[in-house]
Design an enzyme around this catalytic site. Structure first.
Site, PDB file in Angstrom:
ATOM      1  N   ASP A 149      12.013  24.010  -2.802  1.00 10.08           N
ATOM      2  CA  ASP A 149      12.687  23.166  -3.793  1.00 10.08           C
ATOM      3  C   ASP A 149      14.190  23.041  -3.565  1.00 10.08           C
ATOM      4  OD1 ASP A 149      10.163  23.563  -5.378  1.00 10.08           O
ATOM      5  OD2 ASP A 149      11.000  25.585  -5.453  1.00 10.08           O
ATOM      6  N   CYS A 170      13.864  25.440   1.861  1.00 10.22           N
ATOM      7  CA  CYS A 170      12.908  26.099   0.962  1.00 10.22           C
ATOM      8  C   CYS A 170      12.035  25.035   0.296  1.00 10.22           C
ATOM      9  CB  CYS A 170      13.649  26.894  -0.110  1.00 10.22           C
ATOM     10  SG  CYS A 170      14.941  27.966   0.526  1.00 10.22           S
ATOM     11  N   ARG A 221       1.011 -10.801   6.955  1.00 12.53           N
ATOM     12  CA  ARG A 221       1.007  -9.600   6.101  1.00 12.53           C
ATOM     13  C   ARG A 221       2.226  -8.756   6.460  1.00 12.53           C
ATOM     14  NH1 ARG A 221      -3.856  -9.534   8.750  1.00 12.53           N
ATOM     15  NH2 ARG A 221      -3.230  -7.634   9.830  1.00 12.53           N
ATOM     16  N   HIS A 224      -6.012  -7.273  12.980  1.00  5.46           N
ATOM     17  CA  HIS A 224      -4.787  -6.461  12.966  1.00  5.46           C
ATOM     18  C   HIS A 224      -4.477  -6.032  14.401  1.00  5.46           C
ATOM     19  CE1 HIS A 224      -1.699  -4.026  11.139  1.00  5.46           C
ATOM     20  NE2 HIS A 224      -2.198  -2.904  11.594  1.00  5.46           N
ATOM     21  N   ARG A 239     -10.417   0.222  14.466  1.00  3.96           N
ATOM     22  CA  ARG A 239     -10.376   0.951  13.194  1.00  3.96           C
ATOM     23  C   ARG A 239     -11.564   0.506  12.340  1.00  3.96           C
ATOM     24  NH1 ARG A 239      -4.488   1.177  10.397  1.00  3.96           N
ATOM     25  NH2 ARG A 239      -4.920  -0.996   9.959  1.00  3.96           N
ATOM     26  N   LYS A 289       0.852  -1.205   0.000  1.00  2.00           N
ATOM     27  CA  LYS A 289       0.000   0.000   0.000  1.00  2.00           C
ATOM     28  C   LYS A 289       0.884   1.251   0.000  1.00  2.00           C
ATOM     29  CE  LYS A 289      -0.511  -0.277   4.996  1.00  2.00           C
ATOM     30  NZ  LYS A 289      -1.254   0.230   6.123  1.00  2.00           N
ATOM     31  N   TYR A 297      15.610  31.937   3.825  1.00  7.51           N
ATOM     32  CA  TYR A 297      14.482  32.762   4.291  1.00  7.51           C
ATOM     33  C   TYR A 297      14.639  33.134   5.756  1.00  7.51           C
ATOM     34  CZ  TYR A 297      11.866  31.667   0.032  1.00  7.51           C
ATOM     35  OH  TYR A 297      11.458  31.551  -1.259  1.00  7.51           O
TER      36      TYR A 297
END
Ligand SMILES: Cc1ncc(COP(=O)(O)O)c(C=O)c1O
Length: 385
Positions: free
Chosen positions: A316, A314, A222, A169, A139, A42, A268
């Site tokens: 990027d 920042c 799992r 689970h 859940r 997942k 910044y």
């Protein structure tokens, strides 16, 4: 460079397919032979790449895949994965026909869900189901024997439905104190004992339980996090019975190198001030890549030496203080090994005050993934191009 022409910004993640395969094999060796390995892929295989990991896991002996949502199962089908796929999360009952057509196994977590699913399922469809029992995770899942028996009957009396599995689970399998775990396991055994007939696949264990609790394996496990080479928690890490190899690494290249004089500022807010004459490098990775602002101060590896991120990260880009002048184009390893030094996912998780699961998941799809086997690039995944 093999990555040239595949991406044009020098920031990329690498996934070591040999490590994925070795982890699956090591875990399988630790399990009895008749216990099926369900590879949990997942969330784009915890950020590693869904179909690539699925293929490696299946090759190494996994017999089934598990995802959270039907969209993820359909994405695997689109990429040519034909193995059994179980959707662990809630699907809409209105969507059962797509699941049946694509051979996707759905989770039953409520009697009402089954009633609605039966109303919309086509006459000639065949839908495989696993019942999820909530034994204490709180859940999704069936919580009473009455509802379980009702679900079993609704499935058994309908020839379009097939009860293929049942599972639960655990909330605390990764803790050393097994009090709550033991209660959940006992409740699961009690609940499945109430069925008229056990379905072919019975499973309860995630990585932690698969490795630490032999009494909870039933006939399938799992496995997610351990397959990616990470311990399910720091608490049980020293006790794990198998050696795990981290598969994910993250790299960038210096795009700008400069000398700053004492007192000059960086990024910044101009919050970082050079305490003396220093060399500073700019890396083309930022918070939009999942390298979030909280990682300010985290070290990266340049020429095998630890170089801290200085100033604010920042969107990027970010800046690092270099140990000395180095050429533009030098590789900076943000996660992984370089010249005998290592920055593990666990180190990043600690800095972020979170769990290791979160780290590869938050490295965004803007960062291309490159797949290596025997050191060679065997696959590429760039969501942008
Ligand atoms: C229902 C279910 N089973 C198995 C797993 C795999 O867990 P792990 O990654 O700890 O092995 C998960 C992941 O969170 C899950 O939600």
């Amino acid at each position: 460079m093999e990555e040239q022409g595949f991406f044009y910004r020098d920031t990329w993640a690498e996934v070591d397919m040999d490590h994925i395969g070795a982890n699956v094999e090591a875990i399988r060796c630790h399990l009895p032979e008749d216990v099926e390995f369900i590879a949990v892929v997942k969330a784009n295989a915890y950020g590693h790449g869904d179909s690539q990991v699925a293929e490696a896991a299946l090759k190494a002996g996994a017999s089934m895949l598990a995802v959270a949502f039907m969209d993820e199962a359909l994405a695997l089908r689109k990429k040519g994965i034909t193995a059994s796929v179980l959707v662990l999360g809630a699907s809409r009952p209105e969507d059962v026909n797509i699941a049946a057509e694509e051979g996707i196994i759905l989770t039953v977590f409520q009697e009402d869900w089954l009633v609605k699913a039966r109303e919309v399922l086509k006459a000639d469809a065949l839908l495989l189901l696993h019942i999820k029992i909530d034994t204490g995770m709180g859940r999704i899942g069936i919580r009473t024997v009455r509802e379980l028996k009702a679900a079993e009957q609704l499935i058994n009396e309908d020839e379009r439905l097939q009860l293929h599995g049942i599972y639960t689970h655990y909330a605390t399998a990764d803790e050393r104190d097994d009090t709550y775990f033991t209660k959940q396991l006992a409740l699961f055994k009690e609940m499945i004992g109430a069925l008229d007939k056990l379905p072919p696949v019975v499973h309860s264990s995630n990585s932690a339980a698969a490795l630490m609790h032999a009494d909870a394996r039933f006939n399938a496990v799992r496995v997610g996090i351990a397959m990616y080479g990470l311990a399910p928690s720091m608490e049980i890490a020293p006790e794990l019975p198998v050696e795990l190899k981290e598969a994910f690494s993250l790299h960038s290249r210096l795009v700008h190198v400069k000398k700053l004089e004492k007192g000059e500022k960086v990024s910044y807010g101009a919050t970082y001030e050079a305490p003396e004459e220093i060399w500073v490098g700019t890396l083309p990775i930022g918070y939009a890549d999942g390298w979030i602002r909280k990682l300010q101060g985290q070290e990266v590896l340049v020429d095998g030496k630890r170089s801290p991120i200085i100033g604010r990260i920042c969107m990027d880009q970010c800046m690092i203080r270099l140990p000395q002048e180095v050429p533009v184009g030098t590789i900076a390893t943000l996660i992984g090994h370089q010249d005998g030094e290592t920055i593990s996912i666990n180190e990043i998780a600690k800095k972020l005050e979170t769990i290791n699961y979160e780290v590869p998941c938050i490295i965004s799809s803007r960062v291309p993934r490159l797949y290596r086997q025997d050191g060679e690039v065997v696959g590429l995944n760039n969501s942008l191009l």
